[in-house]
Scaffold this active site. Sequence first.
Site, mmCIF file in Angstrom:
data_model
loop_
_atom_site.group_PDB
_atom_site.id
_atom_site.type_symbol
_atom_site.label_atom_id
_atom_site.label_comp_id
_atom_site.label_asym_id
_atom_site.label_seq_id
_atom_site.Cartn_x
_atom_site.Cartn_y
_atom_site.Cartn_z
ATOM 1 N N HIS A 248 3.864 -5.806 11.315
ATOM 2 C CA HIS A 248 3.523 -5.872 9.894
ATOM 3 C C HIS A 248 4.752 -6.111 9.013
ATOM 4 C CE1 HIS A 248 0.778 -5.611 6.627
ATOM 5 N NE2 HIS A 248 1.373 -4.559 6.074
ATOM 6 N N TYR B 61 0.821 -1.205 0.000
ATOM 7 C CA TYR B 61 0.000 0.000 0.000
ATOM 8 C C TYR B 61 0.859 1.262 0.000
ATOM 9 C CZ TYR B 61 -4.128 2.815 1.289
ATOM 10 O OH TYR B 61 -5.163 3.708 1.316
ATOM 11 N N ASP C 135 0.878 -7.928 14.506
ATOM 12 C CA ASP C 135 0.598 -7.041 13.377
ATOM 13 C C ASP C 135 -0.702 -6.274 13.592
ATOM 14 O OD1 ASP C 135 0.190 -5.818 10.926
ATOM 15 O OD2 ASP C 135 0.538 -7.628 9.740
ATOM 16 N N SER D 274 1.519 -7.565 2.124
ATOM 17 C CA SER D 274 0.496 -6.617 2.541
ATOM 18 C C SER D 274 -0.533 -6.421 1.425
ATOM 19 C CB SER D 274 1.139 -5.304 2.991
ATOM 20 O OG SER D 274 0.197 -4.469 3.625
ATOM 21 N N GLN D 275 -0.693 -5.205 0.901
ATOM 22 C CA GLN D 275 -1.608 -5.027 -0.223
ATOM 23 C C GLN D 275 -1.244 -5.968 -1.365
ATOM 24 O OE1 GLN D 275 -3.153 -1.094 -2.235
ATOM 25 N NE2 GLN D 275 -1.173 -1.588 -3.126
#
Length: 326
Positions: A302, A92, A273, A187-188
């Site tokens: 994260h 992201y 996270d 992540s994204q």
Amino acid sequence: MAAFDLPLDELERYRPPREEPGDFDRFWQATLEEARSFPLNPVFTPVQTPLVTLEVRDVTFAGFGGQPIKGWLVLPARRLGPLPCVVEFVGYGGGRGYPWDWLLYACAGYAHLVMDTRGQGGTWRHGDTPDPGGRGDPHHPGFLTQGVLDPAHAYYRRLITDAVRAVEAARAHPAVEPGRVAVAGISQGGGLALAVAALVPDVRALLADVPFLCHHRRAVQITDAVPYVEVARYCRAHRERVEQVFQTLSYFDGVNFAPRATAPALFSVGLHDQTCPPSTVYAAYNHYGGEARMQVWPFAGHEGGESAQAGARLAFLSGILGPPPA
């Protein structure tokens, strides 16, 4: 940051009911048919870099709406035939950056296509792809609530479609063996890879590290970290539209993509996270439709497993895709 979510034994059993719209499959079938009505037009332009053992191509292909999407294709300079390929999506706020940001997979002998992220790349790694597809509706700063009152205009409809087309672009290059393509991301990027694994059922492997875009409702309820806090703040300002918001987000939720994906998969999770809470990752993992393994990092946030997880990914890929031509 201390652990804040469910204990590990409960996470391993956490399989919440899916909030899936009745037209989920029709929506995505129509979306991809519309995208494929535009010629893919993949262009791979050689780029001179200081990377003496690797070759780089500047990539452009037609994504959602036929709009041009950028990327990099990084290849071992010495190769004896078509290579297995990793198609990777970015986290992201980031974009494709520079070719030397992406050395791991090509140094291991794989072709590696990195997709730029439309409209992003202004936060931590620069991007080169604009997003001309939005309507300009009111939204919270960021991307989660762009078009969030109508799935047809939601930002992630465009981005997930781009990601599907990125696999098609990779397969169009003669250095790539089309039948040995994996999708990957953090992540994204991990959330996008999961969606692509569902929408392109013949990908050979999925690597989804600390994936975003999973179990939106719970994420918004238990974390106030960016990006999920964007949804909470939007709902605070649009109190009468909360259910409409989550109905739209359900079209882009990894929990709904997961049962439709069957490629062998490696997930990872950090139990501390707060950006992508562990229960949201396990919600997708426990609904996954194929053989999957979870790599747990008990004290990670994260950042997940970082370099240790990179090693786990390479070992997993070797077992699934086999070695590149020697």
